[in-house]
Design a protein around this motif. Structure first.
Motif, mmCIF file in Angstrom:
data_model
loop_
_atom_site.group_PDB
_atom_site.id
_atom_site.type_symbol
_atom_site.label_atom_id
_atom_site.label_comp_id
_atom_site.label_asym_id
_atom_site.label_seq_id
_atom_site.Cartn_x
_atom_site.Cartn_y
_atom_site.Cartn_z
ATOM 1 N N ALA A 17 40.012 40.146 44.877
ATOM 2 C CA ALA A 17 38.926 40.365 45.830
ATOM 3 C C ALA A 17 39.476 40.643 47.221
ATOM 4 C CB ALA A 17 38.007 39.156 45.869
ATOM 5 N N LEU A 18 40.623 40.041 47.531
ATOM 6 C CA LEU A 18 41.227 40.202 48.855
ATOM 7 C C LEU A 18 42.088 41.459 48.941
ATOM 8 C CD1 LEU A 18 41.686 39.025 51.677
ATOM 9 C CD2 LEU A 18 43.536 37.636 50.710
ATOM 10 N N PHE A 19 42.827 41.744 47.861
ATOM 11 C CA PHE A 19 43.744 42.895 47.862
ATOM 12 C C PHE A 19 43.483 43.793 46.652
ATOM 13 C CE2 PHE A 19 46.336 39.662 50.190
ATOM 14 C CZ PHE A 19 46.361 40.329 51.410
ATOM 15 N N ASP A 20 43.934 45.018 46.760
ATOM 16 C CA ASP A 20 43.793 45.986 45.678
ATOM 17 C C ASP A 20 44.938 45.792 44.684
ATOM 18 O OD1 ASP A 20 43.524 48.088 43.962
ATOM 19 O OD2 ASP A 20 43.535 49.656 45.481
ATOM 20 N N PHE A 21 44.679 44.986 43.674
ATOM 21 C CA PHE A 21 45.651 44.737 42.614
ATOM 22 C C PHE A 21 45.193 45.361 41.296
ATOM 23 C CE2 PHE A 21 47.269 40.662 44.814
ATOM 24 C CZ PHE A 21 48.343 41.346 45.366
ATOM 25 N N GLU A 22 44.387 46.432 41.379
ATOM 26 C CA GLU A 22 43.813 46.987 40.162
ATOM 27 C C GLU A 22 44.877 47.567 39.239
ATOM 28 O OE1 GLU A 22 40.533 46.356 39.390
ATOM 29 O OE2 GLU A 22 41.103 45.136 41.119
ATOM 30 N N GLU A 23 45.888 48.219 39.795
ATOM 31 C CA GLU A 23 46.942 48.778 38.953
ATOM 32 C C GLU A 23 47.686 47.668 38.216
ATOM 33 O OE1 GLU A 23 51.126 51.309 39.376
ATOM 34 O OE2 GLU A 23 49.676 51.336 41.025
ATOM 35 N N GLU A 24 48.041 46.624 38.942
ATOM 36 C CA GLU A 24 48.742 45.507 38.328
ATOM 37 C C GLU A 24 47.832 44.781 37.325
ATOM 38 O OE1 GLU A 24 50.436 46.112 42.452
ATOM 39 O OE2 GLU A 24 48.471 46.139 41.490
ATOM 40 N N ASN A 25 46.543 44.706 37.649
ATOM 41 C CA ASN A 25 45.616 43.982 36.785
ATOM 42 C C ASN A 25 45.478 44.619 35.408
ATOM 43 O OD1 ASN A 25 43.465 41.842 36.479
ATOM 44 N ND2 ASN A 25 42.219 43.675 36.131
ATOM 45 N N LEU A 27 47.828 45.670 33.603
ATOM 46 C CA LEU A 27 48.858 45.015 32.795
ATOM 47 C C LEU A 27 48.392 43.636 32.349
ATOM 48 C CD1 LEU A 27 52.140 45.848 34.768
ATOM 49 C CD2 LEU A 27 51.552 46.623 32.454
ATOM 50 N N PHE A 28 47.796 42.908 33.267
ATOM 51 C CA PHE A 28 47.315 41.561 32.959
ATOM 52 C C PHE A 28 46.242 41.600 31.886
ATOM 53 C CE2 PHE A 28 44.799 37.734 33.617
ATOM 54 C CZ PHE A 28 45.778 36.769 33.776
ATOM 55 N N GLU A 29 45.282 42.534 32.029
ATOM 56 C CA GLU A 29 44.186 42.642 31.068
ATOM 57 C C GLU A 29 44.679 43.079 29.698
ATOM 58 O OE1 GLU A 29 41.106 41.766 31.427
ATOM 59 O OE2 GLU A 29 41.265 41.187 33.531
ATOM 60 N N SER A 30 45.785 43.801 29.646
ATOM 61 C CA SER A 30 46.334 44.240 28.361
ATOM 62 C C SER A 30 47.031 43.112 27.615
ATOM 63 C CB SER A 30 47.320 45.392 28.580
ATOM 64 O OG SER A 30 48.532 44.925 29.173
ATOM 65 N N GLY A 31 47.181 41.981 28.267
ATOM 66 C CA GLY A 31 47.859 40.846 27.648
ATOM 67 C C GLY A 31 49.326 40.744 27.999
#
Length: 309
Positions: A17-25, A27-31
């Motif tokens: 919410a504070l920073f744009d971590f969508e690209e990194e996220n 990877l996180f969502e993929s497990g």
């Protein structure tokens, strides 16, 4: 004396919410949690770009500009502690040096820490966390990560816009509308015009903003707060909304009774640092113009029960 957050407006916010971590996220969502951690570690010295709630946080922290601690922002994140290092470094790189506290849970539920923080607001990109926070009676919203960034036209004002029913007010009237339609809703609101609506999930946050405004006026804080009620209500249902605010001894600076018109163009003119609404359609429309968040509260977010013979 032990440290305390008493008397401060406390905002808990996730790293996305504070920073744009969508690209990194992704990877996180993929497990691939290890890949996510390594990506954050590799970018440790690369400040993340501002996220949807960045402007709101930056301006709220400016209320501490005269040396008085009136606002506390705490990062409350599903990130691992290693990734948390990049969050703090990004905050420092963007001049948010007053963000000093953080809780990083490495995938576990973070909302349980809202209670010891005494949070007045929780902003997250995780819908489940937001729902749990609201269930615990904390004002919370899921940020629309694709929202337009806030305008820079009002550097001396924190501008916040709220929907009414199921946000500032309880969803009592919304339930009448859902079950009986517009005519039943209007009749119900006219009949109960003098009866204040029960408080909704964001009434405590509006009250905390009101207290912050009063406290800052007694000092030398460089900002002021400007609020707006932006609602699909129209006359004659407007009166109950106004009377409810009066009963709380809280005034908003602007009120827009739009009678179902799209809210986005009006919010574009108001230029808030953040807008809160419980309707997915309103948030999607608003996000094209301003930073927005979905309040997953009330009848619109209850599960639909299917009955079989």
């Amino acid at each position: 004396m032990p440290a305390t957050l008493e008397g401060q407006l406390v905002v808990a916010i996730s790293s996305r919410a504070l920073f744009d971590f969508e690209e990194e996220n992704r990877l996180f969502e993929s497990g691939d949690t290890h890949g996510y951690m390594q990506a954050q570690l590799h970018k440790l010295d690369q400040p993340a770009a501002p996220g949807v709630a960045f402007s709101l946080v930056k301006k709220l922290l400016a209320f501490n500009g005269d040396g008085q601690r009136r606002v506390e922002v705490v990062v409350l994140s599903r990130n691992d502690p290693v990734s948390g290092m990049r969050v703090f470094r990004s905050a420092a790189a963007h001049g948010l040096n007053l963000i000093e506290r953080g809780v990083f849970t490495q995938g576990s539920d973070p909302f349980r820490y809202l209670r010891p923080l005494g949070a007045h607001l929780f902003l997250s990109a995780n819908e489940a966390d937001v729902r749990q926070a609201l269930a615990l009676k904390f004002p919370a919203a899921r940020v629309a990560t694709g929202s337009m960034q806030a305008s820079n036209e009002h550097p001396d004002e924190v501008r916040i816009a709220f929907d009414g029913d199921a946000v500032l007010f309880d969803d009592e009237a919304e339930r009448v509308y859902q079950h009986g339609g517009l005519q039943a809703f209007q009749a119900h609101e006219v009949e109960n015009a003098a009866l204040p609506l029960p408080p909704g999930p964001f009434q405590p946050f509006l009250a905390a903003l009101h207290q912050l405004q009063q406290a800052s006026q007694q000092g030398a804080a460089p900002l002021r707060i400007r609020t707006a009620l932006v609602t699909a209500r129209s006359a004659p249902a407007h009166e109950r909304a106004i009377r409810t605010l009066m009963s709380w001894n809280i005034a908003v600076d602007e009120a827009m009774f739009l009678g179902g018109l799209p809210k986005g163009p009006f919010l574009r003119e108001f230029e808030p640092d953040f807008f809160f609404d419980d309707q997915t359609g309103h948030v999607s429309n608003a996000a094209e113009h301003v930073p927005s968040g979905l309040v997953t509260y009330g009848i619109s977010h209850e599960p639909v029960l299917a009955f079989s013979e």
